[in-house]
Write an enzyme that holds these catalytic residues in place. Sequence first.
Site, PDB file in Angstrom:
ATOM      1  N   ASN A 160       0.839  -1.384  -0.064  1.00 35.78           N
ATOM      2  CA  ASN A 160       0.217   0.014   0.026  1.00 35.78           C
ATOM      3  C   ASN A 160       1.066   1.340   0.103  1.00 35.78           C
ATOM      4  O   ASN A 160       0.568   2.251  -0.583  1.00 35.78           O
ATOM      5  CB  ASN A 160      -1.058  -0.099   1.171  1.00 35.78           C
ATOM      6  CG  ASN A 160      -0.497  -0.259   2.641  1.00 35.78           C
ATOM      7  OD1 ASN A 160       0.708  -0.666   2.669  1.00 35.78           O
ATOM      8  ND2 ASN A 160      -0.826   0.567   3.572  1.00 35.78           N
ATOM      9  N   GLU A 257       4.143  -4.701  12.472  1.00 31.29           N
ATOM     10  CA  GLU A 257       3.374  -3.563  12.338  1.00 31.29           C
ATOM     11  C   GLU A 257       2.109  -4.057  11.273  1.00 31.29           C
ATOM     12  O   GLU A 257       2.204  -4.115  10.260  1.00 31.29           O
ATOM     13  CB  GLU A 257       3.829  -2.291  11.626  1.00 31.29           C
ATOM     14  CG  GLU A 257       3.138  -0.968  12.069  1.00 31.29           C
ATOM     15  CD  GLU A 257       2.164  -0.690  11.126  1.00 31.29           C
ATOM     16  OE1 GLU A 257       1.052  -0.702  11.405  1.00 31.29           O
ATOM     17  OE2 GLU A 257       2.463  -0.312   9.900  1.00 31.29           O
ATOM     18  N   CYS A 291      -3.292   1.041   7.180  1.00 31.97           N
ATOM     19  CA  CYS A 291      -3.818   0.337   8.531  1.00 31.97           C
ATOM     20  C   CYS A 291      -4.368   1.269   9.586  1.00 31.97           C
ATOM     21  O   CYS A 291      -5.034   0.648  10.494  1.00 31.97           O
ATOM     22  CB  CYS A 291      -2.484  -0.591   9.041  1.00 31.97           C
ATOM     23  SG  CYS A 291      -0.857   0.613   9.092  1.00 31.97           S
ATOM     24  N   GLU A 470       7.855   2.023  14.802  1.00 25.96           N
ATOM     25  CA  GLU A 470       8.556   2.583  14.120  1.00 25.96           C
ATOM     26  C   GLU A 470       8.582   3.996  13.949  1.00 25.96           C
ATOM     27  O   GLU A 470       7.732   4.436  14.903  1.00 25.96           O
ATOM     28  CB  GLU A 470       8.048   2.057  12.779  1.00 25.96           C
ATOM     29  CG  GLU A 470       8.208   0.532  12.378  1.00 25.96           C
ATOM     30  CD  GLU A 470       8.280   0.096  11.048  1.00 25.96           C
ATOM     31  OE1 GLU A 470       8.988  -0.882  10.508  1.00 25.96           O
ATOM     32  OE2 GLU A 470       7.015   0.754  10.309  1.00 25.96           O
TER      33      GLU A 470
END
Length: 498
Positions: A160, A257, A291, A470
């Site tokens: 994505n 993640e 997400c 992150e």
Amino acid sequence: MTAVGTGRLTIDRPLPAIVGGQARPVPAVLPAVEPATGRTWAQVADCDGAVVAEAVTAAATAFETWRSTSLAERQAALWAIADRLTATAADWPALLATENGRAIREAALIDVPTAAEIFRYFAGMARAVHGETIQGAPESSHVYTTREPLGVIAAIVPWNSPLISVAHKLAPALAAGNTVVVKPSELASVSTVRFVEAIADLLPPGVVNVVTGYGATAGDALVTDPRIAKISFTGGTESARTILGRAGARLTPALMELGGKGSLVVGPDADLDTLTEDVLTGVFAANGEVCFAASRLLAHADVHDELLERITARADRIRVGDPLDPATQLGPLISVAHRDRVSEAVDRAVAEGATVCAGHRVPELDGELGGGAFYRPTVLADPDGRTSASCDEFFGPVLTVERWTDEDDAVARANAVAYGLAGGVWTTDLARAHRIARRLQTGMVWVNTWFATPLGQPQGGVKASGFGREGAAETVREYQASKVVNVSLDTARPPMWD
């Protein structure tokens, strides 16, 4: 790379794996399919286990020297990568839009600058690597820690936002002194290969390698290689379970993640003008394939009806079309198969009682776009949050709108999902803002905004949204191990053996 048809891109040569700083041709190839048209616009290597093993060998060999580079050298390399991205910024938006359907104006405004800034941020963090002196040790000892790189990192990135995701993996891992083998999604591999080709002269051979192919072959070979020191994965929760299951046999640690079902709790005092803009961005940016999209809106009864009317009207006006057209606001989803899964999920929610207020249809587009994976931005009314739409991740441009009157009930509903990545609250009541933010079971909470992700702000989730962070200072430590050194300062010993 050349343009074909009405300005569309195509790459004439099969893209190789990159092993040890060199192109590694692979006989078998996979088609790169443009989601806007369904045509094959490039071919990438379909790597088998032997090629993956070569890449890991190259990374392991390079690690022996890269781990010893000075912090100044790592910083300079990361800064040079950021400069290279900035200097070639005009080359990337059309490629990214072709690859995964991201609207070209979004790719230019967000993806390329963000990727460059990630490398600049971790260039600075490279200088911040240090251990600690342990206070409270006996006077007869001097105890301290050092931070050491782990080794070869397996970086698995999604389709994505591939350029941003590669930056999120590479920059901290390299800053910490590791080497990397990158495995991009088979649905969006071209940008990763082209990026690593573009920076090949800025790093020693083997520091960054790329293998492409299917998850079940190339990906599996990578995560099960005993020389992998850590897996860093961004993607779906089910894929994560498979990866962790395979890696568990070797106790390979991982940073995960994963998916999300972002809930935005709207108070009765919300500024609807600004809120509407943030809701639209939160759920429809990047085609909704994010997400931490704000895919679930829990609106207080005092503002619910007006807010739903505003969002529905605006959703109906969103320009869906060719992602290469600067006027397009929402492009195609990654594939027709994924578009159909999103549509089927909406069908299921409607059967359960949700009401379609906008969208839920394939737009009629002319010419070569007629076979693309397009889907109108969709708004569902689910007042009590009782349908699957309010708990399952669509990973597409679908928003559910719920109604609440009791704050405890709203928070309980927001938390009653498997995910825990992002949440939010919109209110002018400072006490309510802090109260709800504290109670939301998510790794990130936004107050009176959405999608604010400045570098330095940790990104990551809890529950089924994964673990690890992150984009922040603590990320460097994800790619290092702490070593303790205990130095005796005298020769006295207790009389244990007299």
